[in-house]
Design an enzyme around this catalytic site. Structure first.
Site, PDB file in Angstrom:
ATOM      1  N   SER A 143      29.377 -59.913  -0.890  1.00 36.75           N
ATOM      2  CA  SER A 143      28.478 -59.709   0.245  1.00 36.75           C
ATOM      3  C   SER A 143      28.375 -61.015   1.021  1.00 36.75           C
ATOM      4  CB  SER A 143      27.088 -59.318  -0.252  1.00 36.75           C
ATOM      5  OG  SER A 143      26.165 -59.339   0.819  1.00 36.75           O
ATOM      6  N   TYR A 157      20.051 -61.048  -5.820  1.00 37.04           N
ATOM      7  CA  TYR A 157      21.223 -60.247  -5.425  1.00 37.04           C
ATOM      8  C   TYR A 157      22.291 -61.174  -4.837  1.00 37.04           C
ATOM      9  CZ  TYR A 157      23.974 -57.184  -2.311  1.00 37.04           C
ATOM     10  OH  TYR A 157      25.003 -56.548  -1.639  1.00 37.04           O
TER      11      TYR A 157
END
Ligand code: NAP
Length: 248
Positions: A143, A157
């Site tokens: 990501s 995350y």
């Protein structure tokens, strides 16, 4: 047949788009999911109706024994895996770190990092020429958060995705002479259900203006680069972390 692909978290979002595109490109596909059997079966149905081959398999990638069962099932149903897309992932509910639920932190690390390790390990044991395999490709879903940090949203995350980047680079180098290429795709904002699940259902619309390209990606716009990294056109590409984030 182009090969045998496992897409973890293939039931929804980026994983579902990847499974559908892979089947169109000639892969036999295992659509892994955790809980949403209906969504997984609908992806399998779409693939079958288009003349492709796929089956759905429930397994929690965070649990090693379930990952081993997943790969054994694929051996039996489709033959040894040649392409692995480590896509299953979650953010947990958004918050600052000091206000986050410890169980959420544990779960995100277990799925997003341990899950990728378990799946890579099982895949390498089948793909690597060192183990008598015929080679293959792995694409990990990272990501843009890995380099942005996701402050006030989900720094845990972002940290798991940073770890996925390191794993991608190291494993690529470990396997470079064993017929296995390992790469990552790093999306920015993609229009999937992950945002509602993190407690931010309006995120895509609200933040569109901060994205250089002016909008979130569709899941299909991430699936294309994943399939390219696994293709022969990318034969010299390994250890790459391909940012597909509309300029973010
Ligand atoms: P999504 O729409 O929320 O779908 C998540 C998928 O992962 C579902 O198929 C879900 O299965 C599966 N899953 C979750 N936990 C699992 C587990 N423990 N074992 C097996 N499968 C599991 O997510 P997405 O937005 O498509 O995201 C896919 C990947 O891209 C993730 O790794 C995410 O971090 C990454 N990513 C997404 C974005 C974005 O903006 N959407 C941006 C950057 C990176 P069920 O259907 O059974 O629940």
């Amino acid at each position: 047949m182009t090969g045998v692909m496992i897409v973890t978290g293939g039931s929804r979002g980026i994983g579902a788009a990847t499974a559908r595109l892979a089947a169109r490109r000639g892969y036999a596909v295992c659509v892994n999911y955790q809980g949403n059997a209906e969504a997984a079966e609908s992806v399998v149905r779409d693939i079958a109706e288009a003349g492709g081959r796929a089956f759905a398999l429930q397994a929690d990638v965070a649990v090693e024994a379930e990952v081993l069962r997943l790969f054994d099932s694929v051996d039996r149903e489709l033959g040894p895996v040649t392409a692995l897309v480590n896509n299953a992932g979650l953010t947990g509910h958004f918050s600052r770190l000091d206000e986050a639920d410890p169980e959420v932190l544990r779960r995100v690390v277990e799925v997003n990092l341990l899950g990728v390790l378990w799946c890579c390990r099982a895949a390498v044991r089948r793909m690597s020429t060192r183990h008598g395999g015929k080679g293959g490709g792995i694409v990990n879903l990272s990501s843009a958060a890995a380099s942005l940090g996701s402050a006030n949203t989900y720094v845990w995350y972002a940290a798991t995705k940073g770890a996925v980047d390191s794993l991608t680079l190291g494993l690529a180098r470990e396997l470079a002479r064993e017929g296995v290429r390992v790469n990552a795709v790093s999306p920015g904002y993609v229009d999937t259900e992950i945002h509602a699940a993190s407690g931010l259902p309006d995120r895509i619309e609200k933040d569109a203006h901060i994205l250089p390209i002016g909008r979130a990606a569709t899941a299909e716009e991430i699936a294309g680069p994943i399939l390219w990294l696994l293709s022969e056109e990318a034969a010299y590409t390994t250890g790459a972390i391909l940012r597909v984030s509309g300029g973010r």
